[in-house]
Scaffold this motif. Structure first.
Motif, PDB file in Angstrom:
ATOM      1  N   ASP A  36      27.037 -82.327  94.920  1.00 41.68           N
ATOM      2  CA  ASP A  36      27.337 -81.870  93.563  1.00 41.68           C
ATOM      3  C   ASP A  36      27.945 -80.476  93.572  1.00 41.68           C
ATOM      4  O   ASP A  36      28.826 -80.168  92.762  1.00 41.68           O
ATOM      5  CB  ASP A  36      26.062 -81.866  92.710  1.00 41.68           C
ATOM      6  N   ASP A  37      27.472 -79.626  94.472  1.00 39.84           N
ATOM      7  CA  ASP A  37      28.003 -78.258  94.548  1.00 39.84           C
ATOM      8  C   ASP A  37      29.486 -78.258  94.897  1.00 39.84           C
ATOM      9  O   ASP A  37      30.254 -77.438  94.379  1.00 39.84           O
ATOM     10  CB  ASP A  37      27.228 -77.440  95.587  1.00 39.84           C
ATOM     11  N   MET A  63      21.887 -80.322  79.528  1.00 35.23           N
ATOM     12  CA  MET A  63      22.356 -80.297  78.141  1.00 35.23           C
ATOM     13  C   MET A  63      23.000 -81.633  77.801  1.00 35.23           C
ATOM     14  O   MET A  63      23.531 -82.314  78.689  1.00 35.23           O
ATOM     15  CB  MET A  63      23.410 -79.187  77.928  1.00 35.23           C
ATOM     16  N   ASN A  64      22.940 -81.996  76.529  1.00 36.50           N
ATOM     17  CA  ASN A  64      23.672 -83.167  76.030  1.00 36.50           C
ATOM     18  C   ASN A  64      23.393 -84.423  76.863  1.00 36.50           C
ATOM     19  O   ASN A  64      24.318 -85.184  77.163  1.00 36.50           O
ATOM     20  CB  ASN A  64      25.175 -82.868  76.009  1.00 36.50           C
ATOM     21  N   PHE A  65      22.132 -84.607  77.246  1.00 35.36           N
ATOM     22  CA  PHE A  65      21.676 -85.776  78.004  1.00 35.36           C
ATOM     23  C   PHE A  65      22.179 -85.790  79.448  1.00 35.36           C
ATOM     24  O   PHE A  65      22.007 -86.793  80.145  1.00 35.36           O
ATOM     25  CB  PHE A  65      22.084 -87.079  77.297  1.00 35.36           C
ATOM     26  N   TYR A  66      22.783 -84.707  79.903  1.00 31.40           N
ATOM     27  CA  TYR A  66      23.161 -84.588  81.308  1.00 31.40           C
ATOM     28  C   TYR A  66      22.037 -83.896  82.078  1.00 31.40           C
ATOM     29  O   TYR A  66      21.288 -83.084  81.523  1.00 31.40           O
ATOM     30  CB  TYR A  66      24.459 -83.789  81.458  1.00 31.40           C
ATOM     31  N   PHE A  81      26.769 -82.043  83.829  1.00 32.37           N
ATOM     32  CA  PHE A  81      27.091 -82.920  84.952  1.00 32.37           C
ATOM     33  C   PHE A  81      25.818 -83.621  85.425  1.00 32.37           C
ATOM     34  O   PHE A  81      24.741 -83.046  85.430  1.00 32.37           O
ATOM     35  CB  PHE A  81      27.699 -82.087  86.080  1.00 32.37           C
ATOM     36  N   GLY A  82      25.971 -84.873  85.810  1.00 33.61           N
ATOM     37  CA  GLY A  82      24.865 -85.601  86.425  1.00 33.61           C
ATOM     38  C   GLY A  82      24.149 -86.555  85.496  1.00 33.61           C
ATOM     39  O   GLY A  82      23.690 -86.175  84.424  1.00 33.61           O
ATOM     40  N   GLN A  84      25.238 -89.295  83.825  1.00 33.60           N
ATOM     41  CA  GLN A  84      25.939 -89.963  82.729  1.00 33.60           C
ATOM     42  C   GLN A  84      27.194 -90.668  83.252  1.00 33.60           C
ATOM     43  O   GLN A  84      28.319 -90.255  83.024  1.00 33.60           O
ATOM     44  CB  GLN A  84      26.314 -88.941  81.646  1.00 33.60           C
ATOM     45  N   ARG A  85      26.962 -91.727  84.007  1.00 31.79           N
ATOM     46  CA  ARG A  85      28.034 -92.601  84.495  1.00 31.79           C
ATOM     47  C   ARG A  85      29.125 -91.841  85.248  1.00 31.79           C
ATOM     48  O   ARG A  85      30.313 -92.081  85.065  1.00 31.79           O
ATOM     49  CB  ARG A  85      28.655 -93.374  83.335  1.00 31.79           C
ATOM     50  N   SER A  86      28.700 -90.904  86.081  1.00 33.71           N
ATOM     51  CA  SER A  86      29.619 -90.156  86.957  1.00 33.71           C
ATOM     52  C   SER A  86      30.682 -89.403  86.174  1.00 33.71           C
ATOM     53  O   SER A  86      31.829 -89.289  86.604  1.00 33.71           O
ATOM     54  CB  SER A  86      30.292 -91.100  87.962  1.00 33.71           C
ATOM     55  N   THR A  87      30.312 -88.887  84.996  1.00 27.86           N
ATOM     56  CA  THR A  87      31.258 -88.112  84.196  1.00 27.86           C
ATOM     57  C   THR A  87      30.837 -86.656  84.148  1.00 27.86           C
ATOM     58  O   THR A  87      29.688 -86.305  84.441  1.00 27.86           O
ATOM     59  CB  THR A  87      31.346 -88.654  82.751  1.00 27.86           C
ATOM     60  N   MET A  88      31.762 -85.804  83.757  1.00 26.74           N
ATOM     61  CA  MET A  88      31.508 -84.382  83.540  1.00 26.74           C
ATOM     62  C   MET A  88      31.947 -84.040  82.129  1.00 26.74           C
ATOM     63  O   MET A  88      33.054 -84.388  81.713  1.00 26.74           O
ATOM     64  CB  MET A  88      32.277 -83.521  84.551  1.00 26.74           C
ATOM     65  N   LEU A  89      31.069 -83.374  81.391  1.00 24.80           N
ATOM     66  CA  LEU A  89      31.368 -82.933  80.033  1.00 24.80           C
ATOM     67  C   LEU A  89      31.721 -81.452  80.057  1.00 24.80           C
ATOM     68  O   LEU A  89      30.977 -80.634  80.595  1.00 24.80           O
ATOM     69  CB  LEU A  89      30.172 -83.168  79.112  1.00 24.80           C
TER      70      LEU A  89
END
Length: 347
Positions: A36-37, A63-66, A81-82, A84-89
């Protein structure tokens, strides 16, 4: 989102949320990122190219369910990040929009349309400012509601309206008018921004329209032509098509003037007598030395945004020095195997 022709730029982008797949940064790094880093560092590198600032620090909660979240720039927004279906907000706040390097809208448009994988804009706020109240005011906004200016269908049910603040006997603290529901895909608010910042005599009024993708598609083109989408938000906004809005720097300067004046007034009212006595007892320099804060982070929270810019704040993570690993630390890099004789070991 509805578009309507606009002669000039009648609004600015004041907030944006968008998501991309984490594989986007495999693409920009041209390699598979394992941890992740590594993904965060590559994202920081790309966002610095777009906004002028990257990811600076990790927060202690998600935050925001991540699962995890990071700070973008000098409190210019957040990265989630993390989980949520491999997405980044990515959240770019109003302060971030105001302080990003000029042209960030075009660079973000190119990133979302040419580089990012499965991009989606989930929220965008468009704002129009009227420093002198020549056209825009909360009273004008209320009148438009009574005249049906927020309904596209003639005779249709008007959206909800709510008044905040002291409307019957204005106190100088500012009034707010909202149109619609905050949970809907379109929500509008008018407020007396100058008074909210602390100037009781200010006529500065702001209109903000918040779009969300709950029941509409937010196209990336809004980054290049925000005024056309702003004017198309409601029928009564056609009046804004011929009115220019102040540039971001003008808004920041006006905010700084009002904020500094308000802070001086508060300090004078609450501590002015003490300061005057200390000045007589100890003299100017010694009195200031006695009452000044010794902390390195001495800027008040209210005034700190006045000094923010694209290069302020901590060093982004992709430019920070890696933590050295002692040479005596050994790591097992082989896969364990199990022999036919029942003894397990490492190949």
């Amino acid at each position: 989102m509805v578009r309507r022709p606009a002669e000039d730029q009648v609004c600015i982008i004041d907030w944006i949320n968008f998501t991309v797949l984490e594989d986007t940064f495999f693409k920009t790094a041209r390699q598979t990122l394992v941890t992740d880093d590594q993904i965060i560092e590559e994202a920081s590198r790309q966002f610095e190219k777009i906004f002028g600032f990257g990811i600076t620090s990790k927060r202690d909660r998600g935050m925001n369910f991540y699962r995890e979240s990071w700070v973008l720039g000098d409190a210019m927004g957040f990265i989630c990040f993390g989980g949520q279906r491999s997405t980044m907000l990515v959240t770019l706040s109003g302060q971030g929009c105001q302080n990003a390097l000029p042209g960030w809208e075009g660079r973000l448009f190119d990133f979302l349309t040419k580089v990012a994988m499965r991009p989606s804009i989930s929220r965008i706020d468009l704002a129009h400012d009227d420093f002198d109240g020549d056209v825009l005011s909360v009273d004008w906004a209320e009148k438009q509601w009574w005249d049906g200016g927020y309904s596209f269908k003639k005779g249709g049910r008007p959206p909800e309206i709510q008044k905040l603040g002291n409307w019957n006997r204005p106190s100088g603290k500012g009034r707010t008018l909202t149109i619609g529901q905050r949970t809907s895909s379109k929500f509008c608010r008018f407020y007396e921004k100058g008074k909210k910042e602390g100037d009781k005599a200010s006529l500065w009024c702001r209109c903000e329209v918040e779009f969300k993708n709950t029941s509409m598609i937010i196209l990336p083109e809004v980054l290049l032509n925000p005024s056309q989408y702003f004017c198309g938000a409601y029928p009564c906004f056609a009046e804004f098509a011929r009115v220019d809005t102040p540039r971001r720097m003008e808004v920041k300067q006006r905010t700084a003037q009002i904020t500094v004046a308000a802070c001086i007034e508060v300090t004078k009212h609450q501590f002015g007598k003490y300061l005057r006595v200390f000045r007589e007892l100890y003299g100017d320099k010694d009195a200031l030395d006695l009452v000044c804060n010794d902390s390195d982070d001495y800027w008040p929270k209210r005034m700190k945004p006045l000094t923010s810019d694209a290069t302020s704040g901590p060093v982004p993570v992709h430019k920070q020095e890696a933590v050295p690993i002692p040479s005596w630390m050994k790591f097992i890099t082989t896969v364990p195997c199990y022999g036919l004789n029942g003894d397990n070991g490492f190949a």
